[in-house]
Motif scaffolding. Structure first.
Motif, PDB file in Angstrom:
ATOM      1  N   GLY A  99       0.814  -1.214   0.000  1.00 38.35           N
ATOM      2  CA  GLY A  99       0.000   0.000   0.000  1.00 38.35           C
ATOM      3  C   GLY A  99       0.845   1.261   0.000  1.00 38.35           C
ATOM      4  O   GLY A  99       0.524   2.248  -0.670  1.00 38.35           O
ATOM      5  N   THR A 100       1.955   1.226   0.730  1.00 37.48           N
ATOM      6  CA  THR A 100       2.857   2.380   0.765  1.00 37.48           C
ATOM      7  C   THR A 100       3.518   2.601  -0.599  1.00 37.48           C
ATOM      8  O   THR A 100       3.669   3.746  -1.042  1.00 37.48           O
ATOM      9  N   VAL A 101       3.877   1.516  -1.269  1.00 37.50           N
ATOM     10  CA  VAL A 101       4.463   1.639  -2.619  1.00 37.50           C
ATOM     11  C   VAL A 101       3.443   2.254  -3.578  1.00 37.50           C
ATOM     12  O   VAL A 101       3.781   3.120  -4.395  1.00 37.50           O
ATOM     13  N   ILE A 102       2.179   1.826  -3.469  1.00 37.23           N
ATOM     14  CA  ILE A 102       1.128   2.403  -4.319  1.00 37.23           C
ATOM     15  C   ILE A 102       0.992   3.905  -4.032  1.00 37.23           C
ATOM     16  O   ILE A 102       0.831   4.716  -4.950  1.00 37.23           O
ATOM     17  N   LEU A 103       1.074   4.274  -2.758  1.00 36.71           N
ATOM     18  CA  LEU A 103       1.008   5.700  -2.401  1.00 36.71           C
ATOM     19  C   LEU A 103       2.157   6.480  -3.028  1.00 36.71           C
ATOM     20  O   LEU A 103       1.960   7.575  -3.564  1.00 36.71           O
ATOM     21  N   PHE A 104       3.369   5.946  -2.954  1.00 39.36           N
ATOM     22  CA  PHE A 104       4.518   6.644  -3.537  1.00 39.36           C
ATOM     23  C   PHE A 104       4.347   6.830  -5.040  1.00 39.36           C
ATOM     24  O   PHE A 104       4.669   7.885  -5.585  1.00 39.36           O
ATOM     25  N   LYS A 105       3.843   5.815  -5.715  1.00 40.52           N
ATOM     26  CA  LYS A 105       3.615   5.949  -7.157  1.00 40.52           C
ATOM     27  C   LYS A 105       2.565   7.024  -7.448  1.00 40.52           C
ATOM     28  O   LYS A 105       2.668   7.749  -8.433  1.00 40.52           O
TER      29      LYS A 105
END
Length: 120
Positions: A99-105
């Protein structure tokens, strides 16, 4: 006869200058029209980018919140059911990271970089 000649000469020069001004105005109008179309296209691209980033940010927040909630539940279960609690810790942690990776993208879509200078 001279007066008629000068009158015709003056009238011809006047119409030539007037025609030149219309050509210049038309070129200026075309240039303004092209610039307006370019600004409209750039605005559409920014709005589309923000819409896509909004959807991605919402998905990232949902997935990260779900993952970290599962992690907290797993931590609570470590005392009573250690095997289930440990499994939930790993699964929740991995889900939270995704979820954090999706946020960064999503944030990368918002930050387009510095604007390109236009030579005017």
């Amino acid at each position: 006869m001279n007066k008629v000649f000068f009158l015709i000469l003056f009238f011809g020069a006047f119409t030539q200058l007037n025609g030149f001004a219309q050509t210049k105005d038309q070129a200026s109008f075309d240039s303004l029209k092209r610039a307006l179309i370019q600004v409209d296209q750039e605005l559409y691209a920014v709005q589309l980018n923000l819409h896509q980033a909004q959807n991605q940010l919402q998905t990232g927040i949902l997935v990260a919140t779900l993952g970290y909630t599962v992690t907290i539940i797993g931590g609570q279960l470590l005392g009573t059911k250690p095997e289930l609690g440990e499994t939930l810790l790993y699964v929740g942690g991995a889900t939270g990271i995704v979820g954090t990776v999706i946020l960064f993208k999503g944030f990368k879509k918002i930050s387009l970089g510095p604007p390109v200078s236009r030579n005017r």
